[in-house]
Design an enzyme around this catalytic site. Sequence first.
Site, PDB file in Angstrom:
ATOM      1  N   GLY A  31       1.327  -1.478   0.146  1.00  0.00           N
ATOM      2  CA  GLY A  31      -0.157  -0.176  -0.287  1.00  0.00           C
ATOM      3  C   GLY A  31       0.921   1.112  -0.305  1.00  0.00           C
ATOM      4  N   LEU A  66       6.642   2.037   4.510  1.00  0.00           N
ATOM      5  CA  LEU A  66       7.869   2.095   3.531  1.00  0.00           C
ATOM      6  C   LEU A  66       8.788   3.078   3.930  1.00  0.00           C
ATOM      7  CD1 LEU A  66       6.276   1.392   0.026  1.00  0.00           C
ATOM      8  CD2 LEU A  66       7.808   0.441   1.800  1.00  0.00           C
TER       9      LEU A  66
HETATM   10 NI    NI Z   1       2.351   3.776   5.502  1.00  0.00          NI
END
Ligand code: NI
Length: 170
Positions: free
Chosen positions: A46, A95
Site C-alpha cells: 500500500g 515504507l
Molecule cells: Ni504506511
Amino acid sequence: MTKLKLYEYPHPILKKKALKVESFDASLRKLLDDMLETMYACNGCGLAAPQVGISQRIVVIDIAHEDEEPAPLYMVNPEIIWRSDEQKICEEGCLSVPGQRAEVERPASVKVKYIDYNGKPQELLADEFLAVAVQHELDHLDGILYIDHISRLKRQMLLKKLDKQRKEQA
Ligand code: NI
C-alpha cells in the site's frame, strides 16, 4: 512510468492532513500509475500520496501475493463509511518507517467508498488483511502513522531501532 521519491518518518508531510482531489484528469492517472510502480518497486502492499510528497487524498493498494496476479486498487478521495465493532490485532509495517513492524489493533472490517482509476464511484467491504491495508493507508491521508496507534513506550523503542538502523546504513 516513474519511480517516485519516498518520504520517511519524521518528514513533516507525513503529519499533514491531505487535500481532496478536485480534478480527475490525465495527470491524476499518471500519478496513480507512478505510485503503483513505486509501491511494487519497494515491495509494499500500500502507498499513500503523502508518502511520495504529495498532500492529496490518493491511495494505491495491492495485497495479492507474489505468486498471484497483480490486483491493484486505486482509491481517490477514499472515506471509511462503516467500521465493525469487532477488533483485530495485526502486525503492520510502513515504507515510511523502513525495516520496522509492530502490532496494531483496528476494526476487523471496514466499508470504504472512493473514486476509482476511471473516475467512477465505488464501495468496497474490506476484511482480513485488506481491512488493515485500507485503514493504514487512509490514516496516512490524515497525517497518522501506524506507530501513532501503539503505546508510547513501544513507539520509543521502535524509533530507537529505526535510528540505529539508519546510522548503520549511513
Ligand atoms: Ni504506511
